[in-house]
Write an enzyme that holds these catalytic residues in place. Structure first.
Site, PDB file in Angstrom:
ATOM      1  N   TYR B 257       0.555  -1.241   0.255  1.00 59.33           N
ATOM      2  CA  TYR B 257       0.146   0.095  -0.392  1.00 59.33           C
ATOM      3  C   TYR B 257       0.816   0.991  -0.119  1.00 59.33           C
ATOM      4  CZ  TYR B 257      -4.297  -2.533  -0.402  1.00 59.33           C
ATOM      5  OH  TYR B 257      -4.970  -3.298  -0.406  1.00 59.33           O
ATOM      6  N   HIS B 412      -5.142  -3.640   6.445  1.00 56.42           N
ATOM      7  CA  HIS B 412      -4.301  -4.380   5.935  1.00 56.42           C
ATOM      8  C   HIS B 412      -3.402  -5.293   6.613  1.00 56.42           C
ATOM      9  CE1 HIS B 412      -7.077  -3.380   2.195  1.00 56.42           C
ATOM     10  NE2 HIS B 412      -6.857  -2.322   2.434  1.00 56.42           N
TER      11      HIS B 412
END
Lengths: 744, 744
Positions: B257, B412
């Site tokens: 990310y 996440h």
């Protein structure tokens, strides 16, 4: 002949020695086995020829390291992979490379090192008996298998030939009397059961003895190598060229051993051509040896050999045997396609042949190797089946369908008549396990073939071919298998509809099966569709299994599955079935019988036409494998029970793309709307519904004759074609389209 | 400031526009977001700059194809991967690329195409409500998630900015009034719950609104993008720079990310620098944004991001976000290491920054990127653990140990405190599963995270970290997980003994564990050994599992195994254990506790020191997976039952080589003679028996202070060291050697 050779030599830019025919080896000290570029050319040009310069540099590094390490010739003790085994392997390479470097550079230290190494062998060899680690193969003296002794001798003879001129009479007598002559004797009349076989072990022994014969100036040994111990021609290299290769250059054991066997053939043939050009060995059987080099290359995808029969799937053209094969074939043919193979290999050999390859490559003479569809017949007369290769284009990513319709291929053959493989987009998609073996890895039974090679890798269920009643073809017996070969009925390697059809009778009692593999170029599909039609007549009720071993991750199945979540059962108890884990079983209908997987960013949908009551089993290899000897790979099995006859119709469709960099996915779902099959009196018709309301009809007549005219009435339409296969593009009407899955 | 910018512009060889600080956007039509090379330079130089020329060619092909296909702006309908979704993605790229090509070439047709496309959006957008395929994420208008709308706007704003100058007042009013302003409004005050979060979705929204603000000449929107809707600075891009990145440039969610989030940060920062240089955004927090670009690159192996947390393991530096990141960072820093990254990417962006990259690359200014050992602290103040990277060298095949001692990283994040990974010889050896997801593959739940991401990929047992009583860290609850972070106790990234030590308290009630990973360069070993010492104090009796997920094929196990040949059981019922097939269980002793596997021609031996009564489980992922959503990968689990405390001592040794071309194998067996562990009062001592009768002793003190002096008496010898870790090379005497496995 003289003139031709001299011209060839000029063209090669090598020192024009006396033409071979005029040479009297007995009277000369000069090397006899190999033609060399002259050192002046090497000095002047090698730095501008990257391929040759790198090869010399590599040899220098190896030999210089060996010189620093000193001569180390241990008493033989270890099996394959062990210390003494590996040392003797290093030694024969060092002897050869040192000899070659001496020829190329004239530096005496290389000759001196080879001399000292050979004298050490002269001390060791005469005292050796059978190797202590000998197993089930014929034992050697230096190695556990006499095969390795032959390989040693092939290399050492070439190295010795290169430096012999530099040695004193005494040294020659010692080396020849204590190494080359006794080894040649051991491998020829000392091992008749190997030497006179028709088999790759014999090829190596013949070549070793023949090369030694030239070096020892002993025509008798050469004759035996060519014609067998009794010089009758019933064995020996020439007979092997007759029996082991088909007229198309296919080697009986398959590509993996073709590669291996090629080296002694080409090295010895090169020496025969130098010394006995009147034998015209490269022209033997219409040039079968050169055909064999080309056939070996045709049997590759992205440089990797099709791993049929016993084969290591990682074996590629980047291998010693093919460096020599390509260079020696190039020296004879000047085929510019071979240059691009050498370029891909990034290697060549340190001889005049390799020098010519490097020079012509540097001069920009390479052309793409003409990869193409090809039928390679099997058997000495080309009458024992064939390997059929359908190639959609000459590029490295183009699609290839391989139909393995060859004969058994001796002890390394697998029981997989009419097996097939698919390559697409640069990857193996429908796969062959190859051999269960970890080459030279000591912990894996010394690197030998593992028990799972018999229990899994050779069994029919481990392949993409028909299994009757959970037993392998020919009951898994080699002798029975050797008695029957498939029949290649039809081959068409060009156009939009490429086809191989073959038939097998005798794999099972009273069972006959026929398979057509059709590679279909279809507008709007970037890669061809592959239609697989397999029809079996069994005479009595049987269970028929048709496995498909595929590479990839399952994305979607069209039909409901009964999974085994809590515990994973084994499919069977013998003939390879004991090695299969069952993931799930389903009973698809004709409307939903598909499985989609992804491999390297491309999707593949395998669509089936299951008969009523049939099953599809999703499974994985690797059960009953306590030593982790097997790779674990997915498969599916179409299973029909209690039928006399059955027809398996399957369609494989490459589609779409997943791009991890751009994070885009297109076309992840099949675009085939339906698949139907209709059996007419003497033909099969398969309908494939394409996008845009088009339907493709493939009609395959039982009769393969190209001239035969066929006509059927199909869905109220007359369809007529000539020859084995007809193809029809039809625009569907709306009614048909709504009922796309109906059986006609 | 003015002077610096002008000089930079000169150095870039770009048209020296009025320096940004002097520019009054409201009064000028010129582009404001991006600095362009002037078309004359492009015409004169681009063909000699392969990187830039290829990029232009690629953009031309795409946009020309889009122009041929015509403007296609469909009413939104499909989820990710579907037709309308993909079309709107293609459109924003086309708008951007067309604008950029207009700037580079001056060709009016590109401006005209972008204009027509934007006018079509002006027709469509005002009538749209929430997307019909919206799922559990915040719905967009053009896309199922508003996140995708932000991405659309970031790209389209840049394209529009590039052509705005060419448009009539009417067209501008239409496009701005019906597209950019309503989208910016929707994504800012229309979506406060996204816009004001501290999260990558907010970053995209902020950047989209901020870029629109500059284009609309609306400082209010820019302020909101920088400082949040209320302009307090409690949210907005600057706050995100403060909270989402650590002082070392580590992004809270991890490298996958980080890559994704970087793009809106760098694109918006570039525009801020152009228009509001006084904000010194690239200098914000000691240059954290540029640090983040460098950190992202450091967190790769062979170009692939370490796949910790939710991550696609195939994600590499070859990705849109990093083409921009590298070019924009290069334009600011002129760091020649970034050029070699651009070279590896083979891509850049079509702006002055990309032009500079291409030009300096062509001029040979690239230097190898300085890959090195690095400690990247986590948390806004660098106080929430760290990612510790031990790199044995800067080369692409050098060994890398990654110690994942970071904090949870929000939704996440995976439950894998003190997890580790190993790369060696160019390959992932000790692995992280990454995320269970098939990006954009429709059949796999539309490409979303799969249920197995929760049930397997996030669970502790799917990682290489300690599992207590078959439950995951923090019970698998994100909120609890966010409350505790590991503590990085020691890091030493240089020398022969590289070490990371970290401690975790709170992953389980009353359980504390500490792990040292030691990368040991040892003479005679081509790649370092990796010692893993994990000590847990549990306060009460527990079951401790320490899994190792490895990549490769098992070659040998030193200990007897109880296999499951006929049926393969599942290891457990929850917390990931339901996804594990059990192949075999063994109860090794300290003398035989090793497993050897092969990966890409190199062997790896994992040697353990099992406590009495402990087990080793050999297993594979993929059970309870009826939809084939999981990859099947091998693992082993060290299991200790009924202990309060336990120490896991493991040693990973890369060795040997298998060469399929040469068919040679060397060093397939471990050369470590023995492994022993001794717990002293305040230190652990591990003995490793090396070849040549040498023993390596690694002493790890509980106290990490660098100055602390330690001394113990060990096997009758005094051993003294300073700091956390001591290393001693000892020559064994014969007695010890014969009893090499004895516990001291």
């Amino acid at each position: 002949m003289k003139a031709r050779l001299a011209l060839a030599a000029l063209a090669l830019g090598v020192s024009v020695a006396a033409p071979a025919a005029a040479r009297s080896p007995q009277e000369s000290d000069a090397p006899v086995l190999i033609r060399w570029p002259d050192p002046a050319s090497v000095r002047a040009e090698a730095t501008r020829l990257p391929l040759f310069a790198q090869e010399m540099e590599r040899a220098r590094e190896d030999v210089d390291a060996a010189i620093r390490a000193g001569v180390h010739v241990p008493v033989p003790r270890d099996p394959g992979g062990g210390a003494t085994h590996e040392q003797h392997k290093r030694n024969y390479k060092a002897i050869q490379d040192a000899g070659f470097l001496y020829r190329l550079t004239g530096e005496a230290r290389y000759a001196e090192f080879a001399r000292r190494m050979l004298l050490a062998y002269a001390d060791l060899y005469p005292g050796l008996g059978p190797h202590p680690a000998a197993a089930n193969q014929r034992p050697g003296r230096l190695f556990w298998q006499s095969l390795n002794d032959s390989v040693w001798l092939v290399h050492a003879a070439q190295g010795y030939d290169a430096i012999r001129q530099t040695l004193s009479e005494d040294d020659r007598r010692t080396i020849e009397g204590k190494v080359f002559r006794p080894m040649a004797t051991f491998l020829s009349k000392g091992s008749p059961e190997v030497f006179d076989r028709i088999h790759n072990h014999a090829t190596w022994a013949n070549a070793a003895v023949g090369l030694s014969g030239y070096v020892l100036r002993d025509p008798d040994l050469v004759e035996k190598a060519l014609l067998g111990l009794d010089k009758s021609g019933n064995s020996g290299i020439l007979r092997q060229l007759d029996l082991l290769f088909s007229p198309d250059g296919y080697y009986a054991e398959g590509p993996y051993y073709q590669r291996y066997a090629l080296l002694p053939f080409v090295l010895f043939a090169q020496a025969v051509e130098e010394n006995d050009p009147q034998r015209r060995i490269f022209a033997h059987r219409d040039g079968v040896l050169l055909k064999a080099v080309h056939a070996a290359i045709q049997m590759t995808y992205q440089g990797h050999f099709f791993p049929i029969n016993d084969a290591m799937p990682d074996k590629s053209l980047r291998t010693e045997e093919l460096y020599a094969g390509v260079a020696i074939a190039y020296a004879r043919t000047r085929d510019p396609g071979l240059l691009s193979i050498a370029q891909m290999q990034g290697r060549t050999i340190l001889t005049a042949a390799g020098f010519a390859v490097a020079r012509d490559l540097a001069a920009g003479r390479a052309r793409p190797f003409p990869f193409r569809s090809i039928l390679l017949r099997d058997g000495p007369e080309g009458e024992r089946g064939a390997l059929a290769v359908l190639r959609s284009g000459a590029g490295p990513d183009d699609q290839v369908v391989v139909a393995k319709n060859t004969a058994q291929g001796m002890g390394h053959g697998h029981f997989d008549k009419l097996n097939w493989l698919l390559y697409d987009n640069g990857n193996a998609i429908v796969t062959d396990y190859g051999a269960a073996r970890f080459l030279n890895v000591e912990a894996k039974q010394g690197g030998r073939y593992l028990p799972e090679n018999e229990s899994w890798a050779k069994q029919t269920i481990a392949h993409n071919s028909l299994v009757v009643d959970e037993t392998s073809h020919f009951g898994g017996e080699v002798e029975r298998a050797e008695a029957h070969a498939p029949r290649q009925i039809h081959f068409e390697g060009e156009g939009d509809t490429r086809v191989s059809t073959a038939e097998m009778v005798g794999a099972y009692p009273d069972v006959r099966f026929r398979r057509s593999l059709v590679q279909l170029r279809v507008e709007g599909f970037s890669s061809p569709l592959v239609l697989d039609l397999l029809r079996v007549e069994g005479g009595a009720a049987h269970q028929y299994d048709l496995p498909l071993h595929f590479a990839g991750h399952i994305i979607e199945t069209g039909f409901p599955l009964q999974s085994n979540p809590a515990s994973r059962p084994v499919l069977g108890t013998a003939n390879g079935y004991q090695h299969i884990w069952v993931d799930a079983i389903g009973a698809p209908t004709t409307a939903d019988a598909f499985v989609t997987w992804i491999n390297d960013g491309r999707f593949y949908t395998y669509r089936m036409l299951p008969a009523a009551g049939s099953q599809v089993i999703l499974a994985e290899s690797g059960a009953n494998d306590p030593s982790f000897n097997l790779r674990r790979e997915p498969m599916l099995i179409q299973r029909v029970r209690g039928s006399e006859d059955a027809t398996f119709v399957s369609l494989l469709e490459p589609h779409g793309a997943y791009d991890p960099s751009a994070e885009t996915t297109v076309g992840s779902r099949s675009r085939i709307g339906g698949l139907r099959h209709h059996r007419d009196a003497a033909a099969d018709l398969v309908e494939i519904d394409l996008p845009g309301a088009r339907t493709l009809v493939i009609a395959i007549a039982d009769d393969p004759s190209p001239a035969a005219a066929h006509s059927v009435t199909f869905q109220g339409r007359p369809l007529a074609w000539r020859g084995h296969v007809g193809r029809f593009d039809i625009v569907r009407d709306a009614t048909t389209d709504q009922d796309g899955m109906s059986m006609p």
